[in-house]
Motif scaffolding. Structure first.
Motif, PDB file in Angstrom:
ATOM      1  N   GLU A 104      -2.838  -1.828  10.327  1.00  0.00           N
ATOM      2  CA  GLU A 104      -4.219  -1.541   9.902  1.00  0.00           C
ATOM      3  C   GLU A 104      -5.047  -0.770  10.944  1.00  0.00           C
ATOM      4  O   GLU A 104      -6.094  -1.247  11.385  1.00  0.00           O
ATOM      5  CB  GLU A 104      -4.941  -2.834   9.503  1.00  0.00           C
ATOM      6  CG  GLU A 104      -4.268  -3.516   8.341  1.00  0.00           C
ATOM      7  CD  GLU A 104      -5.072  -4.686   7.789  1.00  0.00           C
ATOM      8  OE1 GLU A 104      -6.310  -4.664   7.872  1.00  0.00           O
ATOM      9  OE2 GLU A 104      -4.447  -5.617   7.266  1.00  0.00           O
TER      10      GLU A 104
ATOM     11  N   HIS B 182      -4.861  -1.100   4.207  1.00  0.00           N
ATOM     12  CA  HIS B 182      -5.556  -1.538   2.989  1.00  0.00           C
ATOM     13  C   HIS B 182      -6.343  -0.381   2.397  1.00  0.00           C
ATOM     14  O   HIS B 182      -6.975  -0.524   1.374  1.00  0.00           O
ATOM     15  CB  HIS B 182      -6.510  -2.694   3.301  1.00  0.00           C
ATOM     16  CG  HIS B 182      -5.805  -3.982   3.531  1.00  0.00           C
ATOM     17  ND1 HIS B 182      -4.928  -4.515   2.605  1.00  0.00           N
ATOM     18  CD2 HIS B 182      -5.818  -4.850   4.564  1.00  0.00           C
ATOM     19  CE1 HIS B 182      -4.453  -5.648   3.084  1.00  0.00           C
ATOM     20  NE2 HIS B 182      -4.963  -5.879   4.270  1.00  0.00           N
TER      21      HIS B 182
ATOM     22  N   GLN C 252      -8.675   7.433  -9.318  1.00  0.00           N
ATOM     23  CA  GLN C 252      -9.579   6.724 -10.226  1.00  0.00           C
ATOM     24  C   GLN C 252     -10.563   7.681 -10.906  1.00  0.00           C
ATOM     25  O   GLN C 252     -10.845   7.562 -12.094  1.00  0.00           O
ATOM     26  CB  GLN C 252     -10.394   5.676  -9.461  1.00  0.00           C
ATOM     27  CG  GLN C 252      -9.573   4.497  -8.988  1.00  0.00           C
ATOM     28  CD  GLN C 252     -10.465   3.454  -8.299  1.00  0.00           C
ATOM     29  OE1 GLN C 252     -11.598   3.211  -8.687  1.00  0.00           O
ATOM     30  NE2 GLN C 252      -9.931   2.825  -7.261  1.00  0.00           N
TER      31      GLN C 252
ATOM     32  N   MET D 151      -6.287   2.698   0.533  1.00  0.00           N
ATOM     33  CA  MET D 151      -5.365   3.420  -0.349  1.00  0.00           C
ATOM     34  C   MET D 151      -5.534   4.927  -0.221  1.00  0.00           C
ATOM     35  O   MET D 151      -4.577   5.679  -0.345  1.00  0.00           O
ATOM     36  CB  MET D 151      -5.579   3.009  -1.817  1.00  0.00           C
ATOM     37  CG  MET D 151      -5.363   1.520  -2.073  1.00  0.00           C
ATOM     38  SD  MET D 151      -3.705   0.960  -1.641  1.00  0.00           S
ATOM     39  CE  MET D 151      -4.092  -0.351  -0.501  1.00  0.00           C
ATOM     40  N   ASP D 152      -6.774   5.373   0.009  1.00  0.00           N
ATOM     41  CA  ASP D 152      -7.014   6.811   0.128  1.00  0.00           C
ATOM     42  C   ASP D 152      -6.315   7.374   1.355  1.00  0.00           C
ATOM     43  O   ASP D 152      -5.733   8.449   1.306  1.00  0.00           O
ATOM     44  CB  ASP D 152      -8.521   7.090   0.195  1.00  0.00           C
ATOM     45  CG  ASP D 152      -9.181   6.754  -1.119  1.00  0.00           C
ATOM     46  OD1 ASP D 152      -9.468   7.664  -1.891  1.00  0.00           O
ATOM     47  OD2 ASP D 152      -9.362   5.543  -1.393  1.00  0.00           O
TER      48      ASP D 152
ATOM     49  N   GLU E 132      -2.037  -3.170  -9.410  1.00  0.00           N
ATOM     50  CA  GLU E 132      -2.996  -4.238  -9.701  1.00  0.00           C
ATOM     51  C   GLU E 132      -2.350  -5.612  -9.599  1.00  0.00           C
ATOM     52  O   GLU E 132      -2.980  -6.575  -9.172  1.00  0.00           O
ATOM     53  CB  GLU E 132      -3.648  -4.002 -11.058  1.00  0.00           C
ATOM     54  CG  GLU E 132      -4.723  -2.934 -10.903  1.00  0.00           C
ATOM     55  CD  GLU E 132      -5.418  -2.534 -12.178  1.00  0.00           C
ATOM     56  OE1 GLU E 132      -5.060  -3.070 -13.258  1.00  0.00           O
ATOM     57  OE2 GLU E 132      -6.302  -1.661 -12.093  1.00  0.00           O
TER      58      GLU E 132
ATOM     59  N   TYR F 114      -2.661  -6.851  -6.231  1.00  0.00           N
ATOM     60  CA  TYR F 114      -4.050  -6.927  -5.773  1.00  0.00           C
ATOM     61  C   TYR F 114      -4.522  -5.638  -5.090  1.00  0.00           C
ATOM     62  O   TYR F 114      -5.389  -5.662  -4.228  1.00  0.00           O
ATOM     63  CB  TYR F 114      -4.278  -8.132  -4.851  1.00  0.00           C
ATOM     64  CG  TYR F 114      -4.155  -9.444  -5.588  1.00  0.00           C
ATOM     65  CD1 TYR F 114      -5.287 -10.083  -6.077  1.00  0.00           C
ATOM     66  CD2 TYR F 114      -2.913 -10.001  -5.838  1.00  0.00           C
ATOM     67  CE1 TYR F 114      -5.177 -11.262  -6.787  1.00  0.00           C
ATOM     68  CE2 TYR F 114      -2.787 -11.181  -6.557  1.00  0.00           C
ATOM     69  CZ  TYR F 114      -3.926 -11.809  -7.029  1.00  0.00           C
ATOM     70  OH  TYR F 114      -3.822 -12.970  -7.732  1.00  0.00           O
ATOM     71  N   LEU F 115      -3.912  -4.529  -5.485  1.00  0.00           N
ATOM     72  CA  LEU F 115      -4.292  -3.245  -4.902  1.00  0.00           C
ATOM     73  C   LEU F 115      -5.034  -2.431  -5.940  1.00  0.00           C
ATOM     74  O   LEU F 115      -5.268  -2.902  -7.050  1.00  0.00           O
ATOM     75  CB  LEU F 115      -3.037  -2.495  -4.437  1.00  0.00           C
ATOM     76  CG  LEU F 115      -2.160  -3.267  -3.456  1.00  0.00           C
ATOM     77  CD1 LEU F 115      -0.858  -2.535  -3.205  1.00  0.00           C
ATOM     78  CD2 LEU F 115      -2.903  -3.501  -2.144  1.00  0.00           C
ATOM     79  N   GLU F 116      -5.405  -1.224  -5.587  1.00  0.00           N
ATOM     80  CA  GLU F 116      -5.977  -0.317  -6.578  1.00  0.00           C
ATOM     81  C   GLU F 116      -5.554   1.100  -6.255  1.00  0.00           C
ATOM     82  O   GLU F 116      -4.946   1.349  -5.219  1.00  0.00           O
ATOM     83  CB  GLU F 116      -7.503  -0.447  -6.639  1.00  0.00           C
ATOM     84  CG  GLU F 116      -8.189  -0.049  -5.353  1.00  0.00           C
ATOM     85  CD  GLU F 116      -9.717  -0.181  -5.427  1.00  0.00           C
ATOM     86  OE1 GLU F 116     -10.240  -0.815  -6.360  1.00  0.00           O
ATOM     87  OE2 GLU F 116     -10.367   0.380  -4.538  1.00  0.00           O
TER      88      GLU F 116
ATOM     89  N   TYR G 193      -9.430   6.530  -4.680  1.00  0.00           N
ATOM     90  CA  TYR G 193     -10.625   6.936  -5.429  1.00  0.00           C
ATOM     91  C   TYR G 193     -10.390   8.215  -6.223  1.00  0.00           C
ATOM     92  O   TYR G 193     -10.827   8.334  -7.367  1.00  0.00           O
ATOM     93  CB  TYR G 193     -11.815   7.132  -4.484  1.00  0.00           C
ATOM     94  CG  TYR G 193     -12.385   5.823  -4.006  1.00  0.00           C
ATOM     95  CD1 TYR G 193     -12.967   4.933  -4.901  1.00  0.00           C
ATOM     96  CD2 TYR G 193     -12.317   5.460  -2.669  1.00  0.00           C
ATOM     97  CE1 TYR G 193     -13.471   3.713  -4.464  1.00  0.00           C
ATOM     98  CE2 TYR G 193     -12.825   4.242  -2.224  1.00  0.00           C
ATOM     99  CZ  TYR G 193     -13.398   3.373  -3.138  1.00  0.00           C
ATOM    100  OH  TYR G 193     -13.893   2.179  -2.708  1.00  0.00           O
TER     101      TYR G 193
ATOM    102  N   GLN H 278      -1.197  -7.261  -0.729  1.00  0.00           N
ATOM    103  CA  GLN H 278      -2.336  -8.160  -0.669  1.00  0.00           C
ATOM    104  C   GLN H 278      -2.396  -8.956   0.638  1.00  0.00           C
ATOM    105  O   GLN H 278      -1.414  -9.000   1.390  1.00  0.00           O
ATOM    106  CB  GLN H 278      -2.347  -9.107  -1.870  1.00  0.00           C
ATOM    107  CG  GLN H 278      -1.404 -10.272  -1.753  1.00  0.00           C
ATOM    108  CD  GLN H 278      -1.508 -11.219  -2.931  1.00  0.00           C
ATOM    109  OE1 GLN H 278      -0.610 -11.312  -3.748  1.00  0.00           O
ATOM    110  NE2 GLN H 278      -2.614 -11.939  -3.020  1.00  0.00           N
ATOM    111  N   ASN H 279      -3.529  -9.557   0.913  1.00  0.00           N
ATOM    112  CA  ASN H 279      -3.677 -10.403   2.089  1.00  0.00           C
ATOM    113  C   ASN H 279      -2.666 -11.536   2.014  1.00  0.00           C
ATOM    114  O   ASN H 279      -2.530 -12.182   0.982  1.00  0.00           O
ATOM    115  CB  ASN H 279      -5.087 -10.990   2.177  1.00  0.00           C
ATOM    116  CG  ASN H 279      -6.148  -9.936   2.426  1.00  0.00           C
ATOM    117  OD1 ASN H 279      -7.192  -9.927   1.789  1.00  0.00           O
ATOM    118  ND2 ASN H 279      -5.890  -9.033   3.354  1.00  0.00           N
ATOM    119  N   GLY H 280      -1.959 -11.734   3.115  1.00  0.00           N
ATOM    120  CA  GLY H 280      -0.989 -12.807   3.146  1.00  0.00           C
ATOM    121  C   GLY H 280       0.367 -12.443   2.569  1.00  0.00           C
ATOM    122  O   GLY H 280       1.254 -13.286   2.452  1.00  0.00           O
TER     123      GLY H 280
END
Ligand SMILES: Nc1ncnc2c1ncn2[C@@H]1O[C@H](COP(=O)(O)OP(=O)(O)OP(=O)(O)O)[C@@H](O)[C@H]1O
Ligand SMILES: Nc1ncnc2c1ncn2[C@@H]1O[C@H](COP(=O)(O)OP(=O)(O)O)[C@@H](O)[C@H]1O
Ligand SMILES: [Mg+2]
Ligand SMILES: [Mg+2]
Lengths: 267, 279
Positions: free
Chosen positions: A162, A194, A242, A196-197, A231, A234-236, A239, A37-39
């Motif tokens: 990034e 950030h 999913q 994920m794909d 999760e 704070y990630l997922e 796609y 997550q950020n930070g």
């Protein structure tokens, strides 16, 4: 370089908040993505590895030798870091000069530096921009210039913070090709993401960092099915994963081609 | 009248020879979310500048055509007047930070002070938007001591706090973690629901598919198409413009899962699933 090891690292920017308290991590020949997550402390971590920030505790070593014994100049020849924000890295008014700056700084001759710079610009597809002012370019182009500057230094380890931010499909494909090429040359690769794909598609290993701690570390294929842990950080999931899940299939799909082949077979 | 009207807009940066915006004409209605997609250097950010008045007031160059936002002809008004109506979140959050303030709180207050908002309302607003973007905990930090994603959140908060009629977002979630990015898009959805008009530049086509009412496809400064996400992402020549459809659309294309009536492909997972079950 075969191994970059961080042991028991502690760091804080201010006395009241600590970023790391006893972090252990080792990077080897597997291409590695760091997500979180950020930070979470990702950028801080790579700045420590690059010697830009000093940990208050712990050791960093390359192939078993502590980097404490190396000067910043020595380390600069071995570890390259592409910054998250290209504006932190770019300060020349001419693209070629900008990309030559790093190599010159670590002792390349002007001839070698120019050769390296031109090759690196070719890899990122910006060889036609050699005479431009980096600040007249779009942000995505400026990011690729910053990336080329590090490639031109030909370091044993390359860290990307990034790199895919703001890149279109072609830009991401270029970065993927560069990473695979660096890997083939035997370099150590570490990349903060950030996307994920992109992480699932390109990297062998994935590390999930959360509030200064590693909460998951393993083969990329084993990491992305861990929906709950992701999760929490704070990630997922990618796609593709999913989509497979929404269709009710098991969640080990991380490449689009795999899912298409699977669905085609079912028909 | 539409909130945004662009008529034959052409633009070239100073000392350059190619048109970065080449004869664009379109309009955007109140409460609409217009997505802008295109490959790198297509001119997306420049178009954002033109809508917000930075082109031609800050970036000079050669300018033709007419842009009207909220009834104001952009070319004829000073930036100061335009910013009261139009909020622009820059592609690089670093560019958004004024450098005039020592704290995140002050940074968000800056725009509101310039607007002349009463102190009391100001505090409520700043708190609201800092919390909405999950950066309330860093409100006393120097904006330049933030992580990249935190800075991007502050940039968005500082523009949202001004509650503009028109909001332009240039790749607003590029540095956000996936959950943070989802949260921002939910906020966007709420704001359009309340009548805010939004222009959204984005490389994540999944987000465009989910949140944009219409999509403008830009290539080498030219307006290739302006239509619904389903129409744009079903174009067979999309790749020629350097754009890939959402992952779900490309899987649907590989499996020929489409709407029986229109022959278009689904652009969201929900629609994909519905069509797959119908088969
Ligand atoms: N120069 C600095 N001074 C003080 N605090 C800082 C500084 N740089 C970063 N921090 C803080 O340290 C924490 C970790 O920041 P870091 O930049 O490492 O995060 P990150 O994981 O890279 O996040 P992002 O995904 O947003 O880039 C954050 O809470 C941030 O506010
Ligand atoms: N300040 C500037 N001066 C001259 N050319 C510029 C400037 N900013 C951008 N450009 C050029 O304009 C074109 C479009 O850039 P931009 O609008 O940033 O594209 P996008 O946002 O679609 O990636 C690019 O070719 C870029 O190099
Ligand atoms: Mg970072
Ligand atoms: Mg742009």
């Amino acid at each position: 370089m075969n191994r970059f090891k961080l042991k028991d690292i502690a760091f804080s920017y201010s006395p009241d908040v600590s970023i790391f308290e006893g972090l252990d991590l080792t990077f080897d020949s597997q291409t590695t993505a760091i997500v979180g997550q950020n930070g979470a402390g990702k950028t801080t971590l790579v700045k420590i590895m690059k010697g830009l920030l000093k940990p208050s505790k712990g050791t960093l070593s390359i192939d078993g030798e502590s980097i404490a014994d190396q000067t910043a100049a020595q380390l600069a020849k071995r570890v390259g870091l592409v910054f998250q924000n290209p504006n932190d890295q770019i300060f020349k008014t001419n693209v070629l000069e900008e990309v030559m700056f790093g190599p010159l700084n670590i002792g390349f001759s002007r001839f070698e530096a120019e050769k390296g710079a031109r090759e690196a610009l070719k890899k990122v597809g910006l060889e036609s921009k050699v005479s431009d002012n980096p600040y007249d370019l779009s942000l995505s182009e400026r990011k690729l210039i910053a990336l080329a500057s590090i490639l031109a230094m030909d370091t044993e380890m390359v860290i990307f913070d990034e790199p895919t931010t703001g890149q279109d499909f072609a830009g991401k494909e270029k970065i993927k090709a560069i990473i695979n090429e660096l890997k083939a040359e035997g370099k150590l690769i570490l990349c903060i993401l950030h996307d994920m794909d992109f992480a699932a598609d390109v990297f062998e290993r994935t590390v999930v960092l959360n509030q200064g701690e590693v909460i998951l570390d393993g083969q990329t294929r084993d990491v992305f099915p861990e929906k709950n842990v992701l999760e929490k950080a704070y990630l997922e999931q990618p796609y593709v994963t999913q989509i497979a899940q929404a269709l009710g299939y098991n969640d080990s799909f991380i490449h689009e081609s795999e899912l298409v082949a699977f669905l085609n077979n079912k028909k | 009248m539409s909130v945004i009207e662009v008529e034959n807009l052409k633009y070239r940066y100073p000392d350059t020879t190619t048109l970065v915006l080449d004869d664009l004409s379109f309009s955007v209605e109140k409460g609409e979310c217009l997505g802008i997609v295109g490959e790198n250097t297509a001119g997306k950010s420049t178009l954002c500048y033109a809508l917000a008045g930075l082109v031609p007031h800050f970036y000079k160059g050669a300018y033709g055509g007419k842009v009207t936002v909220n009834g104001l002809v952009v070319r004829e008004h000073e930036i100061a007047t335009i910013v009261e109506n139009i909020g622009l979140v820059f592609e690089n959050p670093f560019s958004q930070m004024t450098g005039a303030k020592q704290t995140v709180y002050g940074e968000v207050a800056f725009g509101l002070e310039n607007m002349g908002l009463p102190r009391k309302n100001m505090h409520t607003r700043i708190e609201k938007y800092l919390k909405l973007l999950d950066v309330y905990s860093v409100k006393d930090k120097n904006p330049f001591d933030l992580s990249g994603g935190q800075m991007q959140r502050v940039a968005i908060a500082s523009v949202l706090a001004m509650e503009p009629e028109v909001l332009i977002l240039d790749e607003p979630t590029s540095q956000l973690d996936p959950q943070g990015s989802k949260d921002v898009f939910k906020v966007i959805e709420q704001l359009t629901g309340k009548g805010m008009t939004i222009i959204l530049v984005e490389h994540k086509m999944e987000q465009i598919a989910q949140y944009a009412d219409r999509v403008l496809l830009l290539h080498e400064g030219k307006q290739i198409d302006l239509d619904t996400p389903e129409k744009i992402f079903s174009r067979l020549d999309l790749k020629e413009f350097g754009v890939r459809p959402p992952v779900v659309t490309s899987i649907a294309q590989a499996l020929t899962i489409r709407y029986p009536d229109t022959q278009l492909y689904p652009v969201t997972i929900q629609e994909f699933k519905r069509l797959e079950e119908m088969k």
